[in-house]
Design a protein around this motif. Structure first.
Motif, PDB file in Angstrom:
ATOM      1  N   ASP A 312       0.864  -1.180   0.000  1.00 45.58           N
ATOM      2  CA  ASP A 312       0.000   0.000   0.000  1.00 45.58           C
ATOM      3  C   ASP A 312       0.900   1.230   0.000  1.00 45.58           C
ATOM      4  OD1 ASP A 312       1.045  -0.017   2.508  1.00 45.58           O
ATOM      5  OD2 ASP A 312      -0.862  -0.253   3.569  1.00 45.58           O
ATOM      6  N   ASP A 313       0.272   2.388   0.070  1.00 51.75           N
ATOM      7  CA  ASP A 313       1.022   3.639   0.009  1.00 51.75           C
ATOM      8  C   ASP A 313       1.440   4.143   1.385  1.00 51.75           C
ATOM      9  OD1 ASP A 313       0.748   3.709  -2.748  1.00 51.75           O
ATOM     10  OD2 ASP A 313      -1.228   4.671  -2.606  1.00 51.75           O
ATOM     11  N   GLY A 314       1.119   3.407   2.422  1.00 52.79           N
ATOM     12  CA  GLY A 314       1.463   3.850   3.765  1.00 52.79           C
ATOM     13  C   GLY A 314       2.908   3.540   4.111  1.00 52.79           C
ATOM     14  N   VAL A 315       3.309   3.975   5.282  1.00 52.54           N
ATOM     15  CA  VAL A 315       4.670   3.740   5.762  1.00 52.54           C
ATOM     16  C   VAL A 315       4.808   2.279   6.150  1.00 52.54           C
ATOM     17  CG1 VAL A 315       6.421   4.459   7.416  1.00 52.54           C
ATOM     18  CG2 VAL A 315       4.750   6.116   6.588  1.00 52.54           C
ATOM     19  N   SER A 316       5.827   1.621   5.645  1.00 55.86           N
ATOM     20  CA  SER A 316       5.997   0.189   5.888  1.00 55.86           C
ATOM     21  C   SER A 316       6.425  -0.073   7.324  1.00 55.86           C
ATOM     22  CB  SER A 316       7.029  -0.386   4.928  1.00 55.86           C
ATOM     23  OG  SER A 316       8.318   0.142   5.222  1.00 55.86           O
ATOM     24  N   ASP A 317       6.270  -1.339   7.712  1.00 61.98           N
ATOM     25  CA  ASP A 317       6.643  -1.730   9.067  1.00 61.98           C
ATOM     26  C   ASP A 317       8.151  -1.646   9.260  1.00 61.98           C
ATOM     27  OD1 ASP A 317       5.952  -2.985  11.711  1.00 61.98           O
ATOM     28  OD2 ASP A 317       7.241  -4.571  10.925  1.00 61.98           O
ATOM     29  N   LEU A 318       8.926  -1.877   8.204  1.00 61.47           N
ATOM     30  CA  LEU A 318      10.378  -1.789   8.314  1.00 61.47           C
ATOM     31  C   LEU A 318      10.810  -0.356   8.640  1.00 61.47           C
ATOM     32  CD1 LEU A 318      13.166  -3.070   7.973  1.00 61.47           C
ATOM     33  CD2 LEU A 318      13.038  -2.507   5.546  1.00 61.47           C
ATOM     34  N   VAL A 319      10.221   0.614   7.972  1.00 62.26           N
ATOM     35  CA  VAL A 319      10.555   2.013   8.231  1.00 62.26           C
ATOM     36  C   VAL A 319      10.164   2.396   9.654  1.00 62.26           C
ATOM     37  CG1 VAL A 319      10.112   4.388   7.523  1.00 62.26           C
ATOM     38  CG2 VAL A 319      10.353   2.613   5.795  1.00 62.26           C
ATOM     39  N   CYS A 320       8.991   1.978  10.064  1.00 59.66           N
ATOM     40  CA  CYS A 320       8.528   2.314  11.415  1.00 59.66           C
ATOM     41  C   CYS A 320       9.422   1.673  12.480  1.00 59.66           C
ATOM     42  CB  CYS A 320       7.078   1.849  11.606  1.00 59.66           C
ATOM     43  SG  CYS A 320       5.896   2.709  10.553  1.00 59.66           S
ATOM     44  N   PHE A 321       9.802   0.389  12.250  1.00 57.81           N
ATOM     45  CA  PHE A 321      10.586  -0.329  13.256  1.00 57.81           C
ATOM     46  C   PHE A 321      11.977   0.294  13.413  1.00 57.81           C
ATOM     47  CE2 PHE A 321      13.661  -3.835  14.063  1.00 57.81           C
ATOM     48  CZ  PHE A 321      13.325  -4.060  15.382  1.00 57.81           C
ATOM     49  N   VAL A 322      12.681   0.490  12.319  1.00 58.05           N
ATOM     50  CA  VAL A 322      14.039   1.026  12.395  1.00 58.05           C
ATOM     51  C   VAL A 322      14.019   2.473  12.882  1.00 58.05           C
ATOM     52  CG1 VAL A 322      16.152   1.439  11.103  1.00 58.05           C
ATOM     53  CG2 VAL A 322      14.746  -0.545  10.568  1.00 58.05           C
ATOM     54  N   SER A 323      13.019   3.244  12.457  1.00 55.42           N
ATOM     55  CA  SER A 323      12.907   4.623  12.945  1.00 55.42           C
ATOM     56  C   SER A 323      12.668   4.647  14.444  1.00 55.42           C
ATOM     57  CB  SER A 323      11.773   5.346  12.218  1.00 55.42           C
ATOM     58  OG  SER A 323      12.008   5.402  10.833  1.00 55.42           O
ATOM     59  N   GLY A 324      11.833   3.746  14.926  1.00 51.92           N
ATOM     60  CA  GLY A 324      11.577   3.697  16.362  1.00 51.92           C
ATOM     61  C   GLY A 324      12.810   3.363  17.168  1.00 51.92           C
ATOM     62  N   LEU A 325      13.683   2.477  16.609  1.00 53.97           N
ATOM     63  CA  LEU A 325      14.906   2.134  17.336  1.00 53.97           C
ATOM     64  C   LEU A 325      15.875   3.309  17.403  1.00 53.97           C
ATOM     65  CD1 LEU A 325      15.674  -1.447  15.948  1.00 53.97           C
ATOM     66  CD2 LEU A 325      14.518  -0.852  18.055  1.00 53.97           C
ATOM     67  N   LEU A 326      16.016   4.028  16.302  1.00 51.99           N
ATOM     68  CA  LEU A 326      17.020   5.092  16.238  1.00 51.99           C
ATOM     69  C   LEU A 326      16.510   6.424  16.759  1.00 51.99           C
ATOM     70  CD1 LEU A 326      18.633   4.325  12.771  1.00 51.99           C
ATOM     71  CD2 LEU A 326      19.583   3.850  15.022  1.00 51.99           C
ATOM     72  N   LEU A 327      15.202   6.655  16.694  1.00 50.53           N
ATOM     73  CA  LEU A 327      14.655   7.949  17.094  1.00 50.53           C
ATOM     74  C   LEU A 327      13.857   7.872  18.392  1.00 50.53           C
ATOM     75  CD1 LEU A 327      13.460   9.219  13.601  1.00 50.53           C
ATOM     76  CD2 LEU A 327      15.597   9.707  14.771  1.00 50.53           C
ATOM     77  N   GLY A 328      13.854   6.700  19.020  1.00 56.31           N
ATOM     78  CA  GLY A 328      13.140   6.572  20.286  1.00 56.31           C
ATOM     79  C   GLY A 328      13.882   7.242  21.423  1.00 56.31           C
ATOM     80  N   THR A 329      13.271   7.183  22.581  1.00 55.07           N
ATOM     81  CA  THR A 329      13.852   7.841  23.760  1.00 55.07           C
ATOM     82  C   THR A 329      14.836   6.964  24.511  1.00 55.07           C
ATOM     83  OG1 THR A 329      11.949   7.098  25.075  1.00 55.07           O
ATOM     84  CG2 THR A 329      11.810   9.274  24.051  1.00 55.07           C
ATOM     85  N   ASN A 330      14.934   5.681  24.127  1.00 60.66           N
ATOM     86  CA  ASN A 330      15.817   4.760  24.846  1.00 60.66           C
ATOM     87  C   ASN A 330      17.212   4.841  24.241  1.00 60.66           C
ATOM     88  OD1 ASN A 330      17.118   2.528  26.037  1.00 60.66           O
ATOM     89  ND2 ASN A 330      15.182   1.435  26.253  1.00 60.66           N
TER      90      ASN A 330
END
Length: 1242
Positions: A312-330
């Motif tokens: 689909d045209d939405g943000v993929s799970d891969l982008v969300c997962f890696v972004s969450g690891l690098l841009l999260g608060t942990n």
């Protein structure tokens, strides 16, 4: 246990065709190729014990699940329901005819208890002899290899062979200390016996769970060939252990799995488990992040999940997962995954097989999937584009792809900036193509352009060729051209045009660190950007796109942000103007910015934007401080008084000149309209936020002007100060009250205004006023408002005036109107202020009820919360003596600040009217504070006198400032002490009050002599029920506040002295009088006899009030001083000193009995000195000396006699006017009082 009945194989023919897509997942590892894995369908059937779905499995799939199904069919179940009985029959029917079932039944027939005991003995033997011992209790000496032994053995021996091999591997794992090894085992490698070995393994683990924990078994299987296959079968036969096994493997895993063979095998095994149970894959991925182990597994699971997702045209799970690891608060997770990225790039082996390479390839495919279809890096001239409008070289980004594109940009920024990813040429080319895309004019498009621009600044290495640089410049030019269109179409106030302008300003002022902060805040991540990497971008901006003059001229034309508030995020025109003001660009290029700032302040609302206060501060600095010393005129213009006045009128159709200093009543009416705008047909033009900001500007401007007076005078520059007439018309107190209720929405504006008020207008920050405001804004007010009738609302100021005029004869109407007015709010009371204050002199006449006075006091205090300065002026003028009223002598605000004592020059009748005296004291306190602020500001305003060169000044340049400061402090001290002395004088009873008091006491005494003795309670009540006592209490409260605020006033007043009749009142009524104990020794040491007498009298009252160790030491000092003075004073001075101080010795003894001996010795010594002075005279003095000696030696026996004899001797000797005789009689009376006091135990 019995064997199951056999059925023909043909009964199961075609079973595998009942379900489509139920085949096993192919193994990725070469060692597992060709092996049949448990399918997700089969695992789910086992997990849910779905017999129908189990019956649909093919023979190879069912073969893998036989150990669990056989145990399920033969063992006694815990579920005794009828439904399970039917399911069990179906399972038995399913297993009938399968040849391998009989061997599994045979395995279950073994004595597992004996097997477990032998296994425990072998474990002990291995531990005792060492892990490498060849001795085995489970298995005797093998004649052949393990494979042949397994083939020729019966079921019990097979169990022992597998158990012995498994225990050996588990022991070696526990002794390896985390080092991975690969154990060669024929039993687990022979493809012929894999299924039989798997059956034995599953039965052993199921029957011996304490000896073989499933997590330990899973860990051991990683070290043998085909371990992933055995592990999947083991978990499939115990499906409830899936999460336990996965968590155990992850917890024992490596932090970086791609670095070692063991890590890769562990990752692959867990990946197979998740393929078998895909519904739990994301949960396993969560365990990976939680433990910060096996990052490659987390990425691999995400890649598997992404492949299974519907495109689909939405943000993929891969982008969300890696972004969450690098841009999260942990931070721990961020560092862990960043290390995975860095290490993955450093490996020399083929990257194609690595998980990192697969992730980068997938991200690149997603990026290329949203790029515009028609795209070229060929640069054409604008004329070519105009000639062929149908051919778009720069195809726009689709609207449905904008959000995904923004997410990809932020992810690549995080990968490169945080994880240190070095993009390949292909990745850099595709990223540049995406960043220079032209999105649609939507809020998401504005966000995408801002991210692209910041990414270009952060990673300038992406632009490496001249063609790419030209492409970037044209894209930036397009941004400038289309900024207004984007803002108008998208409806977003914070557009990328302001960011371009702001970056250009930072480049011009060489504030590269500010650009880095801007980039990091826009991208939402903290990345390291070297300032040197911005050099090329700086050249492009400052020389090709934005020159400084263009930036300044463009900034003024940028429209202000309508309804600016904190809800509008992003970069706004206010950020650009702030930076230009800070760099002094406007003054440098002679561009007026005053109108823009004024318009922006008028277009504000709550919640307050955080950039507004810094903007005002830097604007004020640009007005007062020139851009350079060589050009002192290079400053901005301040806001005019008329513009400020327009904001505070806030009404359409009102003449700006309506409110004037000369017309006080008009000023009040203007304020009334201001407060009551919602009740009139007039509407308020400006918001409360605008008015508070303009107030902050005015107060900050005045404070900054005073602070920089010396610097400005040295530069021969004197900016204009705002007039006091303007300040009088600003309803400061009302605005502060409004800000107090909006503290959450105003950010730091309320506290900043309070700071400015406390510095420049301390009389508006009186603590009692704040407490009074709290009282009139509580729930009681709501209840009173419920009682507010229409009749009460309809009372006009004219009716109030008529009621006051009827006061001598009719109190009822006035009382009724005043009671109704108490139900009104402070703003609604403003129209009545003039009438209320102008008629206060009528309240001084005799016969006015106390209730009317108290109600007027209450209304005055309410009005004081909204219009204190104007109210004080009207009240002071109204309470003047009748002579001044006839002369129409009116004081102004400036008069009262210069001389606060005017407040006390009121009608003398005010001094005996407690409600009006309360008002007077409140005004006095306020004007004393105002006078201090006025003199401080005056000193700063005239600071240029301090820096004028003085040729005749031999004291140096610092002397004038010190002298003027000291003069100011001396004036303030004299002013405060004069106020205190006047107030203390008011506390003294007048001659009429003294006469009336004596007549009252004599009358009461005659009445009570006939009716009986008068009780002390009645006597005390009679002394308290008078206006004088109430006024004294009010004055003592004010004096206490003044003493606490400035303890130096206490010392000054007591060194000046005041009537000793007031000492009892001041010590008892002013709690802070204990301060006097600090300076009484200094006061006693003064050469003036009057001050010494006053000090001892003061000390006597303090000792009774504060019987402290400090008081004892000071009293002992006073006794010693009296003894010393006895030896040096002449006869006349001795009489003048000891006559008023001897009674103080009684108080010393009462407070401190240990002083009795010293005081008695002093008294006898005084008597002896007096006797020696009259020894030459003919008068016989021996009887008195004899009595004194007897009193000292036998006080108890002589005290009663002395009471009678003292009166006779006193009457006999009273005719003598000799000072020594009278002093001796005073000594005798003092001794008698001390004796009586000690005897009575007082």
């Amino acid at each position: 246990m019995t064997s199951l009945p056999a059925v023909t194989h043909s009964a199961r023919a075609g079973r595998g065709q009942r379900r489509s897509g139920a085949g096993g997942v192919g193994a990725a590892m070469a060692e597992c190729s060709g092996l049949q894995f448990v399918s997700p369908y089969a695992f789910e059937a086992m997990q849910k014990v779905d017999v129908v779905r189990l019956a649909a499995l093919s023979d190879p799939e069912l073969r893998l699940l036989l150990p669990c199904l056989v145990r399920m069919a033969l063992c006694a179940p815990a579920d005794q329901s009828q439904s399970w009985a039917q399911d069990k029959k179906l399972i038995l029917r399913l297993l009938s005819g399968v040849e391998a079932v009989n061997s599994i039944v045979a395995l279950l027939s073994v004595d597992f208890h004996a097997l477990e005991q032998d296994a425990s003995k072998e474990q002990q033997l291995r531990h005792k002899l060492g892990g490498g011992s060849g001795e085995s209790i489970l298995v005797s000496q093998l004649q052949h290899g393990l494979t042949l032994e397994f083939e020729h053995s019966d079921s019990p021996r097979r169990l022992r062979l597998v158990l012995s091999e498994l225990l050996a591997i588990m022991n070696k794992v526990s002794e390896s200390n985390g080092e991975f090894f690969l154990k060669s085992s024929e039993l687990f490698e022979s493809p012929v016996y894999l299924e039989e070995a798997a059956d034995v393994l599953c039965i052993l683990q199921a029957e011996l769970p304490s000896l073989l924990p499933i997590v330990d078994v899973a860990e051991a299987l990683l070290h043998v060939k085909n371990g992933a296959w055995f592990l999947c079968l083991l978990v499939a036969n115990v499906p409830d252990s899936f999460n336990e096994v996965c968590r155990g493997l992850i917890k024992n895993g490596e932090r970086q799995d791609e670095e070692s063979v063991g890590g890769r095998r562990r990752t692959e095994a867990l990946r197979h488990l998740c393929k078998m149970n895909p519904s739990q894959a994301l949960r396993v991925r969560g365990m990976v992040v939680e433990e910060c182990h096996l990052p490659g597994l987390g990425v691999a699971l995400t890649l598997d999940h992404t492949k299974n997702e519907s495109p689909d045209d939405g943000v993929s799970d891969l982008v969300c997962f890696v972004s969450g690891l690098l841009l999260g608060t942990n931070a721990k997770v961020r560092t862990w995954f960043g290390t995975f990225i860095r290490n993955g790039q450093q490996r020399k082996r083929d990257n194609i097989s690595s998980v990192l390479w697969q992730m980068r390839r997938q991200l690149l495919l997603e990026l290329m999937g949203i790029l515009p279809t028609v795209r070229s890096t060929h640069i054409v001239e604008e004329a070519d584009v105009d000639m062929e409008p149908n051919v778009s070289v720069y195809s726009g980004l689709k609207e449905e792809h904008v959000v995904k594109a923004s997410a990809l940009l932020r992810l690549y920024c995080a990968l490169m900036g945080i994880a240190g990813l070095k993009p390949t040429d292909e990745e850099a080319e595709q990223l540049l193509q995406l960043m220079t895309s032209r999105p649609p004019a939507t809020p998401a498009g504005v966000r995408f352009v801002s991210l692209s621009f910041c990414m270009l600044l952060a990673f300038s290495t992406l632009v490496s060729t001249p063609e790419q640089e030209q492409l970037m410049v044209m894209w930036l030019s397009w941004m400038i051209k289309e900024e207004a269109y984007f803002e108008s179409i998208s409806g977003v106030s914070a557009s990328f045009g302001e960011m371009l302008l702001l970056v250009a300003m930072y480049f011009h002022s060489n504030q590269l660190s500010a650009i880095i902060d801007l980039v990091c805040s826009t991208l939402g991540m903290k990345i390291v950007i070297k300032p040197s990497s911005l050099s090329r971008m700086k050249t492009i901006f400052t020389q090709e796109i934005f020159t400084e003059q263009v930036v300044t001229a463009h900034a003024v034309r940028v429209p202000v942000t309508g309804n600016l508030s904190a809800n509008i995020t992003g970069f706004l025109p206010i950020h650009c103007i702030y930076q230009l003001l800070k760099s002094r660009s406007f003054t440098k290029h002679k561009v007026s910015i005053k109108d823009w700032i004024y318009r922006q302040l008028c277009e504000t609302t709550t919640p307050l934007h955080p950039q507004l206060l810094p903007l005002i501060d830097v604007y004020i600095n640009s007005i007062l401080t020139p851009a350079s010393k060589s050009n002192p005129e290079a400053t901005n213009q301040p806001v005019t008084e008329q513009e400020i006045l327009n904001v505070f009128q806030g009404l359409s159709g009102v003449n700006p000149n309506f409110c004037s200093q000369e017309s006080g009543m008009q000023h009040d009416l203007c304020m009334w309209f201001y407060v009551q705008g919602e009740n009139t047909r007039l509407t308020q033009r400006y918001s409360i936020t605008t008015q508070l900001l303009v107030l902050y500007y005015v107060l900050s401007y005045e404070e900054a002007l005073l602070a920089n007076t010396k610097i400005l005078a040295a530069m021969q520059k004197k900016p204009k100060s705002y007039s006091s007439a303007l300040m009088d018309q600003i309803p400061i107190k009302y605005l502060i009250r409004q800000a107090q209720g909006l503290q959450q929405e105003l950010g730091g504006l309320h506290s900043a205004l309070l700071r400015l008020l406390a510095t420049n207008y301390p009389h508006l920050c009186i603590v009692e006023d704040w407490i009074c405001e709290e009282q009139i804004t509580g729930t009681d007010v709501l209840l009173r408002r419920m009682l507010l009738t229409n009749i009460a609302k309809n009372h006009s100021p004219k009716q109030l005036q008529e009621a006051f005029s009827m006061l001598p004869g009719n109190h009822t109407q006035l009382m009724q109107i005043l009671e109704h007015l108490t139900l009104l709010s402070a703003g609604e009371l403003i129209p009545y202020a003039e009438v209320l204050t102008s008629n206060m002199n009528r309240l001084l006449n005799a016969g006015v009820p106390r209730r009317i006075l108290q109600t007027v006091n209450k209304l005055w205090m309410v009005l004081n919360t909204v219009m204190p300065r104007r109210l004080w002026v009207m009240t002071v003028n109204a309470l003047q003596p009748s002579v001044k009223i006839v002369r129409q002598q009116k004081y102004t605000q400036n008069d009262l600040m210069i001389d606060p004592l005017i407040v006390l020059r009121c009608d003398q009748r005010v001094h005996r009217s407690p409600p009006l005296m309360d008002i007077t004291l409140h005004m006095l306190n306020g004007y004393l504070l105002a006078s201090k602020a006025y003199l401080n500001s005056h000193l700063k305003e005239t600071a240029e006198q301090d820096i004028r060169p003085s040729q005749n000044n031999a004291m140096g340049p610092e002397a004038p400032e010190v002298t003027r400061e000291e003069l100011k402090n001396a004036l303030l001290a004299a002013q405060d002490s004069a106020a205190v002395q006047i107030l203390l004088e008011i506390c003294l009873p007048t001659e009429e009050e003294k006469a009336q008091s004596s007549n009252t006491h004599s009358l009461l005494k005659s009445v009570h002599s006939t009716t009986g003795p008068k009780s002390p309670e009645l006597e005390e009540e009679d002394s308290l029920l008078c206006n004088l006592r109430e006024v004294q209490c009010l004055i003592c409260c004010l004096l206490h506040q003044m003493y606490i605020a400035d303890p130096n006033i206490v010392k000054l007043v007591h060194f000046q002295g005041y009537p000793c009749e007031l000492l009892a009142l001041t010590v008892a009524g002013i709690p802070s009088m204990h301060i006097c104990l600090d300076f009484i020794p200094e006061l006693i040491a003064q050469p003036e006899l009057e001050k010494q007498i006053f000090a001892i009298q003061l000390l006597s009252f303090l000792c009774i009030q504060y019987a402290l160790p400090k008081s004892l030491s000071v009293a002992r000092l006073a006794i010693n001083v009296m003894g010393t003075l006895l030896t040096v004073l002449t006869q006349s001075k001795r009489y003048a000193f000891f006559m008023p101080t001897l009674p103080c010795l009684v108080s010393f003894c009462q407070a401190f009995p240990p002083l009795y001996e010293d005081i008695m010795s002093l008294l006898i010594q005084i008597g002896q000195v007096c006797a020696s002075d009259v020894a030459t005279q003919t008068r016989d003095f021996d009887p008195i000396i004899t009595r004194l000696q007897q009193l000292k030696e036998k006080p108890l026996e002589v005290s009663g006699l002395c009471k009678d004899s003292s009166n006779k001797s006193f009457s006999r000797d009273i005719a003598s006017m000799d000072p020594d005789v009278r002093l001796c009689q005073c000594v005798e009376n003092t001794i008698i009082e001390i004796i009586n006091m000690s005897v009575s135990g007082v």
